[in-house]
Write an enzyme that holds these catalytic residues in place. Structure first.
Site, mmCIF file in Angstrom:
data_model
loop_
_atom_site.group_PDB
_atom_site.id
_atom_site.type_symbol
_atom_site.label_atom_id
_atom_site.label_comp_id
_atom_site.label_asym_id
_atom_site.label_seq_id
_atom_site.Cartn_x
_atom_site.Cartn_y
_atom_site.Cartn_z
ATOM 1 N N ALA A 42 -50.944 -35.871 -25.424
ATOM 2 C CA ALA A 42 -50.386 -34.945 -26.413
ATOM 3 C C ALA A 42 -51.369 -34.572 -27.519
ATOM 4 C CB ALA A 42 -49.125 -35.565 -27.009
ATOM 5 N N ARG A 83 -47.434 -26.247 -21.991
ATOM 6 C CA ARG A 83 -46.683 -27.441 -21.588
ATOM 7 C C ARG A 83 -45.446 -27.516 -22.470
ATOM 8 N NH1 ARG A 83 -49.782 -32.713 -19.916
ATOM 9 N NH2 ARG A 83 -47.863 -32.844 -18.717
ATOM 10 N N CYS A 155 -49.541 -44.966 -18.155
ATOM 11 C CA CYS A 155 -50.200 -43.666 -18.287
ATOM 12 C C CYS A 155 -51.480 -43.800 -19.108
ATOM 13 C CB CYS A 155 -49.237 -42.642 -18.895
ATOM 14 S SG CYS A 155 -49.800 -40.928 -18.704
ATOM 15 N N SER A 157 -52.684 -42.953 -22.938
ATOM 16 C CA SER A 157 -52.461 -42.442 -24.290
ATOM 17 C C SER A 157 -53.683 -42.785 -25.119
ATOM 18 C CB SER A 157 -51.207 -43.091 -24.885
ATOM 19 O OG SER A 157 -51.303 -43.100 -26.288
ATOM 20 N N ASP A 224 -44.906 -38.248 -26.178
ATOM 21 C CA ASP A 224 -45.077 -36.793 -26.151
ATOM 22 C C ASP A 224 -44.129 -36.146 -27.136
ATOM 23 O OD1 ASP A 224 -47.075 -35.850 -23.984
ATOM 24 O OD2 ASP A 224 -46.087 -37.617 -23.199
ATOM 25 N N ASN A 234 -41.771 -39.551 -22.972
ATOM 26 C CA ASN A 234 -43.145 -39.926 -22.595
ATOM 27 C C ASN A 234 -43.252 -39.850 -21.078
ATOM 28 O OD1 ASN A 234 -45.791 -40.896 -23.539
ATOM 29 N ND2 ASN A 234 -45.283 -42.771 -22.445
ATOM 30 N N LYS A 235 -44.427 -40.141 -20.567
ATOM 31 C CA LYS A 235 -44.710 -40.006 -19.132
ATOM 32 C C LYS A 235 -43.600 -40.615 -18.268
ATOM 33 C CE LYS A 235 -47.442 -38.299 -17.570
ATOM 34 N NZ LYS A 235 -47.346 -36.917 -17.065
ATOM 35 N N LYS A 260 -45.574 -35.928 -33.543
ATOM 36 C CA LYS A 260 -44.942 -35.839 -32.217
ATOM 37 C C LYS A 260 -43.430 -35.655 -32.378
ATOM 38 C CE LYS A 260 -48.776 -37.395 -29.878
ATOM 39 N NZ LYS A 260 -49.150 -38.771 -29.631
HETATM 40 C C1 RUB Z 1 -49.706 -38.326 -21.184
HETATM 41 C C2 RUB Z 1 -48.700 -39.183 -21.851
HETATM 42 C C3 RUB Z 1 -49.141 -39.888 -23.090
HETATM 43 C C4 RUB Z 1 -48.772 -39.041 -24.308
HETATM 44 C C5 RUB Z 1 -49.453 -39.538 -25.563
HETATM 45 O O1 RUB Z 1 -49.136 -37.434 -20.251
HETATM 46 O O2 RUB Z 1 -47.540 -39.252 -21.486
HETATM 47 O O3 RUB Z 1 -48.514 -41.116 -23.234
HETATM 48 O O4 RUB Z 1 -49.160 -37.685 -24.105
HETATM 49 O O5 RUB Z 1 -50.829 -39.365 -25.468
HETATM 50 P P1 RUB Z 1 -50.045 -36.296 -19.583
HETATM 51 P P2 RUB Z 1 -51.757 -39.386 -26.768
HETATM 52 O O6 RUB Z 1 -51.160 -36.981 -18.880
HETATM 53 O O7 RUB Z 1 -49.095 -35.555 -18.669
HETATM 54 O O8 RUB Z 1 -50.539 -35.389 -20.702
HETATM 55 O O9 RUB Z 1 -51.525 -40.696 -27.426
HETATM 56 O O10 RUB Z 1 -53.164 -39.227 -26.219
HETATM 57 O O11 RUB Z 1 -51.356 -38.253 -27.643
#
Ligand code: RUB
Length: 343
Positions: A42, A83, A155, A157, A224, A234-235, A260
């Site tokens: 995100a 997205r 995932c 993050s 997200d 989230n994922k 977020k």
């Molecule tokens: C990534 C995902 C992450 C969040 C947070 O999904 O679910 O946990 O986006 O990420 P995708 P961050 O790979 O589909 O983007 O902490 O980097 O913001």
């Protein structure tokens, strides 16, 4: 599709507002990279979008502020729709175009050159702010890892990565267990990045969560979107992990900037869950007549979440909306609110 179509009175009264505005090639290319997950997570998505706005401004050959501003709106609209489940992206774009509009309406910006410089400065400030936010989250999150703690994550993050690296620096973290994260395997990024940082990491398939959860002290995932009820988007797979952790009495944290938070959920708007192409799962020609579903995210209810680890501190999910809503003044349904922003 998120509509950023809002106008100043001058724009409304002008026949020229109907002019067709072009989105710069660089913006189109960043949109494509976000859609294909080349830019992923995100925060990276939001940062890339703000950068794209600055590129749009820089590339502009508009002959009036009105025209250059219309181009910015067009670019923001294209970026926001890449997205659907990314409020941080929408919040960042909304803030940037609103700040620009306020200055145009108050005549602080009266030339294309001034608008270009302003958008470039907005990008710089945004990048500084998000980096500061992540550092704060890393400090708070690292202290939630027990001494010699084992952390579970899902995932990839960037925010969780910062927490884990800081916990390791503070000699609190002993190792991490991470999922592979079907279908796009973002967990591989996590495993490689941790291993490159010298952090012991065990990589498992998503369906092995129950088999490993007793080996961990705490779960950290990213976010997200956070809703007004304190639920987490989230994922896909996050909700299952949260339910299993809850059953085993293991703390479950989401590390997340307050940007977020989706202010539209305060108005009863439900967070849309992005559904991606079935081709990410299988070659669809091998499965004729089979209905294939591929949601990218799922919703974890607040009751399964111990706290959100945010840039303003560790906040219980039920208190989050109250803690952060001041940061989102006048954020009603987007089109309505932005139209009210006219001066
Ligand atoms: C990534 C995902 C992450 C969040 C947070 O999904 O679910 O946990 O986006 O990420 P995708 P961050 O790979 O589909 O983007 O902490 O980097 O913001």
């Amino acid at each position: 599709m998120i509509c950023f179509a809002f106008e100043t009175p001058e724009l409304q009264n002008s026949k020229l507002f109907m002019v067709i505005v072009l989105v710069a090639k660089e913006v189109e290319s960043i949109c494509a990279d976000i859609r294909s997950l080349k830019i992923q997570g995100a925060r990276n998505v939001a940062k890339a979008a703000v950068k794209a706005l600055a590129l749009q401004a820089r590339a502009s050959s508009a002959s009036s502020v009105r025209e250059a501003y219309s181009e910015l709106l067009e670019a923001a609209d294209a970026l926001a729709s890449t997205r659907p489940t990314e409020p941080m992206l929408r919040n960042a774009l909304r803030n940037a175009v609103r700040h620009a509009l306020a200055r145009i309406n108050s005549r602080k910006i009266s030339s294309v050159r001034e608008l270009k410089s302003f958008v470039a400065l907005e990008e710089k400030n945004y990048l500084r702010d998000v980096e500061q936010a992540v550092s704060a989250i890393a400090e708070y999150g690292a202290r939630l890892v027990l001494k010699n703690g084992v952390v579970f994550t899902h995932c990839h993050s960037n925010t969780v990565m910062a927490v884990l690296k800081r916990a390791f620096e503070l000699k609190r973290l002993s190792s991490v267990i991470c999922t592979e994260t079907r279908p796009r395997f973002q967990g591989r990024l996590t495993a490689r990045e941790l291993s490159n940082a010298g952090i012991p990491v065990t990589f498992i398939v998503d369906s092995a969560v129950k088999a490993f959860i007793d080996d961990v002290d705490v779960v950290f995932v990213g976010a997200d979107a956070i809703t007004s009820k304190g639920d987490l988007v989230n994922k896909i797979g996050t909700a299952t992990i949260a339910a299993i952790a809850f059953q085993e009495d293991i703390p479950f944290y989401s590390a997340s900037e307050i940007f977020k938070f989706d202010p539209l959920t305060l108005w009863g708007v439900m967070e849309e869950i992005e559904e991606r192409d079935a081709g990410e799962l299988v070659d669809v020609r091998d499965f004729p007549k089979v209905k294939i579903r591929n949601p990218a995210f799922d919703l974890t209810l607040a009751k399964y979440i111990s706290a959100f680890v945010t840039d303003v501190g560790v906040v219980a999910p039920q208190g989050l909306a109250h803690a952060v809503s001041k940061q989102f003044p006048n954020c009603g349904p987007l089109e309505e609110t932005l139209k009210q922003d006219k001066v």
